[in-house]
Design an enzyme around this catalytic site. Sequence first.
Site, PDB file in Angstrom:
ATOM      1  N   ASP A  33       0.818  -1.355   0.175  1.00  0.00           N
ATOM      2  CA  ASP A  33       0.128   0.047  -0.118  1.00  0.00           C
ATOM      3  C   ASP A  33       0.772   1.118  -0.145  1.00  0.00           C
ATOM      4  O   ASP A  33       1.987   1.234   0.703  1.00  0.00           O
ATOM      5  CB  ASP A  33      -0.859   0.058   1.317  1.00  0.00           C
ATOM      6  N   GLU A  35       1.047   5.385   0.284  1.00  0.00           N
ATOM      7  CA  GLU A  35       0.705   6.935   0.601  1.00  0.00           C
ATOM      8  C   GLU A  35       1.123   8.069  -0.506  1.00  0.00           C
ATOM      9  O   GLU A  35       2.444   7.861  -0.533  1.00  0.00           O
ATOM     10  CB  GLU A  35       0.628   7.431   1.708  1.00  0.00           C
ATOM     11  N   HIS A 176      -5.449   5.021   6.549  1.00  0.00           N
ATOM     12  CA  HIS A 176      -4.792   5.745   5.431  1.00  0.00           C
ATOM     13  C   HIS A 176      -3.292   6.025   6.048  1.00  0.00           C
ATOM     14  O   HIS A 176      -2.699   6.906   5.380  1.00  0.00           O
ATOM     15  CB  HIS A 176      -5.543   7.216   5.256  1.00  0.00           C
ATOM     16  N   ASP A 181      -2.860  -0.095   6.420  1.00  0.00           N
ATOM     17  CA  ASP A 181      -3.701  -0.590   5.228  1.00  0.00           C
ATOM     18  C   ASP A 181      -3.222  -1.764   4.645  1.00  0.00           C
ATOM     19  O   ASP A 181      -4.161  -2.757   4.241  1.00  0.00           O
ATOM     20  CB  ASP A 181      -3.553   0.586   4.191  1.00  0.00           C
TER      21      ASP A 181
END
Length: 596
Positions: A33, A35, A176, A181
């Site tokens: 994952d 960001e 998040h 995540d």
Amino acid sequence: MTAPSVSPPGVALQGTFDELGTPLRETTFVVVDLETTGGSPAAGSRITEIGAVKVRGGQRLGEFQSLVDPQCPVPPFVAVLTGITDAMLFGAPRIETVLPAFLEWCGPDAVLVAHNAPFDTGFLKFAADEARIPWPSYAVVDTARLARQLVSKDESPNCKLSSLARVFGATTTPNHRALEDARATVDVLHGLLERLGGIGVHSLEELSTFTSRVTPQQRRKRYLADALPSAPGVYVFRDAKGRALYVGTSKDLRSRVRTYFTASEPRRRMAEMVGLAEKVDAIVCATSLEAQVRELRLIAELRPRYNRRSKFPERAVWLKLTDEAFPRLSIVRQVRDDGGSYLGPFASSRTAERARDAVHQAFPIRQCTARLSPRKASPACALAEMGRCGAPCDGRQSVEDYAVHAEAVRSAFAADARGLAAVLELRIEKLAAQERFEEAAAARDRVAAFVRGAARTQRLAALTGCGLVVAARPRTAGGWDLAAVRNGRLVGSCAVPRQEHPAPHIEAMLATAETVTPGPGPLPCALAEEVERVLDWLELPGTRLVELDGVWASPAYGAGGLRGRYEVGDGDVVPFADKRGLRPGTHPAATWGAAG
């Protein structure tokens, strides 16, 4: 472990390791994952955090987490959403440092998993490209795509990660942040894989092609592929009475047939076909060309219910210039040994009619259908008074004078279409100048139909006029694919293993090759589609001519050079590929060796 015996429909089967491919329990998944500062790397957004969890067989093997200096400010709304601020990223390593470490941690054989995978992999590939880091050819699994097929709306109103985490009881709540995540996505992945196992998806190959549109009834018929070889060739689906339902070709028969029971098949009629299938026959072929040709021949012979193309070759039509004192044009479905000149085949009568109308507009050939005698006059029609026919019927035009026009038509058929094209182009220009655009478009469609039909005829006749063509193509893994072609028909094919000289194989192939008796017309021994498949193979880069009996050449002023001038009027005028240029050239003699 040996292959299981064929079992009747409805019986649960335990597949062997061979048929499973790569078992999911032995696959290393890297659930990742990211960001980021925004939604698109092309628009300037960059990665701010990478989090990943490595799992295999339901066990977590390790975790990876790192903040990344994006070299740009974090937008306020992103900082509020993720909690990642510019201050947190101060002093963090840049992506040029983090990405190589992440890829090394993943390993070469990992399968990347992400929720909405195109987003995460898109950023990673963009970063790798910017940093000039080679991107490994990872397989990718998208848990969002799987969830849309496996999770009903009664269970979850949407397929967001937070919603799915609740459905599957994830031990980590998505917040998040990349690692949290990724941990939640691991639980979602395991929940989805558990559901997939219940409907017969046990391998990575089946997972990569899974779709919910494949019914359980289809999946239960996977046993039909068990006995098929993993080799190139042709497969035939048959119903309970042994009737052919569908004929296809593949480089790997077993793998391809299994996809009908496990993979996405957008054609609705194929699901119906699989429901009727009770048996699959396979014909192993030495080369891909042999498989393509066998497929065409079987479709023409068996006329399977679910094959839409190539089932009725006899429906093709030809434009014929008759052999008589005053030749005329006729549209026919059969080529005869009657001295006539043939153009085609055309896909439909409408296209042949357009080509015929183009000839009538370019040359003063009679349009009446009666058989005329030079010794017996008959009344002339209105076309003679309009100057569109020389009126051989009433004796105004002799056999010799009329023969000049007939020979011009034969030349346009076989060698030089420039005269016909020039006449019709002039007519199109006049009609356009008078703003009669619909008539100009109709004239354009007529000349396009003729030019494309003539180009096809000339291309086919160039090969079918050769008594024998022997050619070879190098195989990807070494060795050669050989083909023997007589008058356009594939009569022999074999594969030469790596490090073996082709000469003995060529001799053996020719000794066992099919013997043919040429018939009349441009297609004396094979259907047009077969000759075109052979031509496509011969014209591929790297193909070498070994032996040629005859002259294989296109006419210097043939219709192939005119095709680019005309736009296709509708879908009935189909272009045919002709990859040879008009300019003559020389080719160095092939030097045989053991291809390695």
